[in-house]
Scaffold this active site. Structure first.
Site, PDB file in Angstrom:
ATOM      1  CD1 TRP A   1      -0.444   2.839   2.678  1.00 23.91           C
ATOM      2  CD2 TRP A   1      -3.072   2.132   1.197  1.00 23.91           C
ATOM      3  NE1 TRP A   1      -1.866   3.289   2.456  1.00 23.91           N
ATOM      4  CE2 TRP A   1      -2.541   2.884   1.720  1.00 23.91           C
ATOM      5  CE3 TRP A   1      -4.371   1.117   0.397  1.00 23.91           C
ATOM      6  CZ2 TRP A   1      -3.937   3.892   1.901  1.00 23.91           C
ATOM      7  CZ3 TRP A   1      -5.018   1.852   1.218  1.00 23.91           C
ATOM      8  CH2 TRP A   1      -4.655   3.523   1.043  1.00 23.91           C
TER       9      TRP A   1
ATOM     10  CG  ASN B   1      -0.666   7.097   2.706  1.00 30.07           C
ATOM     11  OD1 ASN B   1      -0.535   6.155   3.293  1.00 30.07           O
ATOM     12  ND2 ASN B   1      -0.886   8.351   3.504  1.00 30.07           N
ATOM     13  CG  ASP B   2       0.040  11.166   2.823  1.00 34.86           C
ATOM     14  OD1 ASP B   2      -1.681  10.270   1.976  1.00 34.86           O
ATOM     15  OD2 ASP B   2       0.062  11.676   4.031  1.00 34.86           O
TER      16      ASP B   2
ATOM     17  CD  GLN C   1       3.286   8.131   5.508  1.00 32.98           C
ATOM     18  OE1 GLN C   1       2.162   7.812   6.142  1.00 32.98           O
ATOM     19  NE2 GLN C   1       4.479   8.545   5.554  1.00 32.98           N
TER      20      GLN C   1
ATOM     21  CG  PHE D   1       1.652   8.918  10.454  1.00 30.34           C
ATOM     22  CD1 PHE D   1       1.399   8.238  10.468  1.00 30.34           C
ATOM     23  CD2 PHE D   1       0.039   9.916  11.021  1.00 30.34           C
ATOM     24  CE1 PHE D   1       0.143   7.058  10.819  1.00 30.34           C
ATOM     25  CE2 PHE D   1      -0.415   8.790  10.991  1.00 30.34           C
ATOM     26  CZ  PHE D   1      -0.748   7.917  11.669  1.00 30.34           C
ATOM     27  CB  SER D   2       2.704  12.868   5.229  1.00 31.23           C
ATOM     28  OG  SER D   2       2.006  11.909   4.898  1.00 31.23           O
TER      29      SER D   2
HETATM   30  N1  DQQ Z   1      -1.503  10.432   6.076  1.00 27.71           N
HETATM   31  C1  DQQ Z   1      -2.183  11.410   6.012  1.00 27.71           C
HETATM   32  C2  DQQ Z   1      -1.362  12.461   7.119  1.00 27.71           C
HETATM   33  C3  DQQ Z   1      -0.549  11.642   7.907  1.00 27.71           C
HETATM   34  C4  DQQ Z   1      -0.643  10.143   6.732  1.00 27.71           C
HETATM   35  C5  DQQ Z   1      -2.949  12.364   4.549  1.00 27.71           C
HETATM   36  C6  DQQ Z   1      -0.510   9.149   7.678  1.00 27.71           C
HETATM   37  O1  DQQ Z   1      -1.462  13.389   7.934  1.00 27.71           O
HETATM   38  O2  DQQ Z   1       0.881  12.255   8.521  1.00 27.71           O
HETATM   39  O3  DQQ Z   1      -3.118  11.522   3.863  1.00 27.71           O
HETATM   40  O4  DQQ Z   1      -0.460   8.464   6.796  1.00 27.71           O
END
Ligand code: DQQ
Length: 460
Positions: free
Chosen positions: A30, A32-33, A49, A92-93
């Protein structure tokens, strides 16, 4: 077993049917950001992420890749793992800063305290751009600086007037804001200001802030949760918004003049930018959305999530102009060019450009399984209703997004790469959307009058 060994031993499990060729995606698992998007020692670095162990969100790692052309990415070892007491719940991001030969990462360490999330800011440093050492001083911003660390994340690190600064997303009384911190040495930080606070309708937390100068203005990007819809705008559960204005460096406040949604599509979140050696401001974003099912996970393909093709940004009359980076267009070659009235039907190539003055309707896919894009003279609309693989979410409307727009001449650029699609109209309105066809041999059907259609395929 190390995480990198696990990835290399398991990546063959991935079913590549929908895996894009020219959009970034992870080797397995997976994403994400985008994180720490930066130009370092002549190459573009992208962190992200990452939960390698399944196609669902889980304890966050920072995956890492680099590229010379923003199209072809080389996967590198995982940069950050959640392995310290202060980040055992996830890294985290965050963002990156180049300081001489050092690559500095600033990220949010997450852990649990008294049943609540504790989110504090941390530093990691590299001199080779591959291995990162977490600072022995971590966390560097925490309860000493703010009362509430439950929703306190996504530091944007930058340098100004010989000092380090960091903008961190926070919230007060259910309303998002961005806090500014200052440091001389990356170790000891002081709170400087509440840089900007949301109006009550603008969201309860502003995730992933970014700040940069563009064409004589300052631009602040945030990714708000629960921004109240305004007509068809801000309809996703999570929006991405740019504020244009000026930073007052005496009061350390952002003075906004205007704001707008960055992308009008269904799948676009947490954008980040970098400036490269050609002084280009380039934006990348996660091409997915929270709170919906993802077909590659439903189908057991062992991966989920990709990034948009990076876009170069300009600001004209306060409006963001977005064009796909020139490297992408240079990798394309014109296959056919024709003027069409009423109906065009052809094999879908990675890039199709349409020029018209009239309303039109486009279908991408097969007769009973297609993504639709329409222009009725007053607004543009993207519609996933007619896809067989349904994508549904928590929101009221998971299938359609639209944007009021009219122009005497429309240049519509359609970039498709398996399940990834970006449509860009007059470089002013963009729709980033995923669509998972039952068969990836897609056709494109355009209905309209007075159409000029150019179809491009890949050079290689
Ligand atoms: N994803 C969020 C952020 C966080 C991260 C935004 C966690 O706020 O840091 O998609 O995976």
């Amino acid at each position: 077993m190390t995480v990198d060994k696990w990835i290399s031993e398991n990546k063959e499990l991935v079913n590549t049917m929908y895996k894009p060729l020219h959009h970034f995606s992870a080797p397995i698992g997976w994403i994400n950001d985008p994180n720490g998007f930066v130009y370092y020692k002549g190459e573009y670095h992208l962190f992200y992420q990452f939960h390698p162990y399944s196609a669902k969100w889980g304890p966050m790692h920072w995956g890492h890749a680099k590229s010379k052309d923003l199209l072809n990415w080389e996967h590198l070892p995982v940069a950050l793992e959640p392995n310290q007491p202060y980040d055992e719940g996830g890294c985290f991001s965050g963002t990156a800063l180049v300081q001489e030969d050092q690559l500095i990462l600033m990220y949010t360490g997450v852990s649990e305290e008294d049943g609540k999330s504790r989110q504090i800011q941390c530093i990691a440093v590299s001199t080779d751009g591959i291995t990162f050492e977490k600072s022995p001083h971590n966390p560097v911003i925490d309860e000493r600086h703010v009362k509430n660390t439950t929703d306190f994340r996504d530091p944007k690190i930058f340098r100004k007037n010989e000092k380090y600064y960091s903008l961190v997303a926070s919230t007060k009384d259910g309303i998002g804001n961005v806090l500014l911190f200052e440091s001389d040495d990356l170790v000891s930080w002081v709170f400087k200001s509440t840089f900007l606070t949301a109006e009550p309708h603008q969201g309860k937390i502003w995730e992933c802030p970014d700040l940069f100068e563009l064409d004589g203005k300052d631009v602040l990007i945030v990714s708000p949760i629960a921004f109240t819809s305004e007509g068809a705008r801000y309809t996703n559960v999570n929006s991405s918004v740019y504020f244009v204005g000026k930073v007052d460096w005496d009061t350390y406040k952002f003075i906004p003049e205007s704001y707008e949604e960055i992308d009008s599509g269904l799948d676009f979140y947490a954008p980040q930018t970098l400036k490269d050696d050609r002084n280009r401001r380039i934006l990348i974003a996660w091409q997915q959305m929270w709170g919906r099912n993802i077909p590659t996970d439903d189908l057991g393909h062992h991966w989920a999530g990709s990034m948009i093709i990076p876009r170069e940004l300009r600001l004209v009359d306060g409006k963001l102009i977005q064009t796909i980076v020139s490297e992408y267009n240079e990798a394309l070659t014109l296959a056919s060019s024709q003027n069409v009235d009423r109906l065009y039907r052809g094999q879908l190539e990675p890039f199709v450009q349409l020029e018209t003055t009239e309303p039109f309707s486009i279908e991408i896919g097969a007769d009973e399984d297609y993504l639709q894009f329409d222009y009725d003279g007053e607004s543009l609309m993207i519609d996933r209703t007619n896809l067989q693989q349904s994508i549904q979410g928590e929101e009221e409307q998971s299938d359609k997004r639209s944007k009021c727009y009219s122009s005497e001449n429309l240049i519509v650029k359609i970039y498709v790469d398996k399940a990834c699609c970006e449509i860009i109209v007059n470089d002013e309105v963009t729709f980033s959307t995923t669509f998972y066809l039952e068969s990836v041999d897609a056709e494109i059907k355009v209905k309209g009058k007075d159409l000029k259609i150019d179809v491009y395929n890949k050079k290689i």
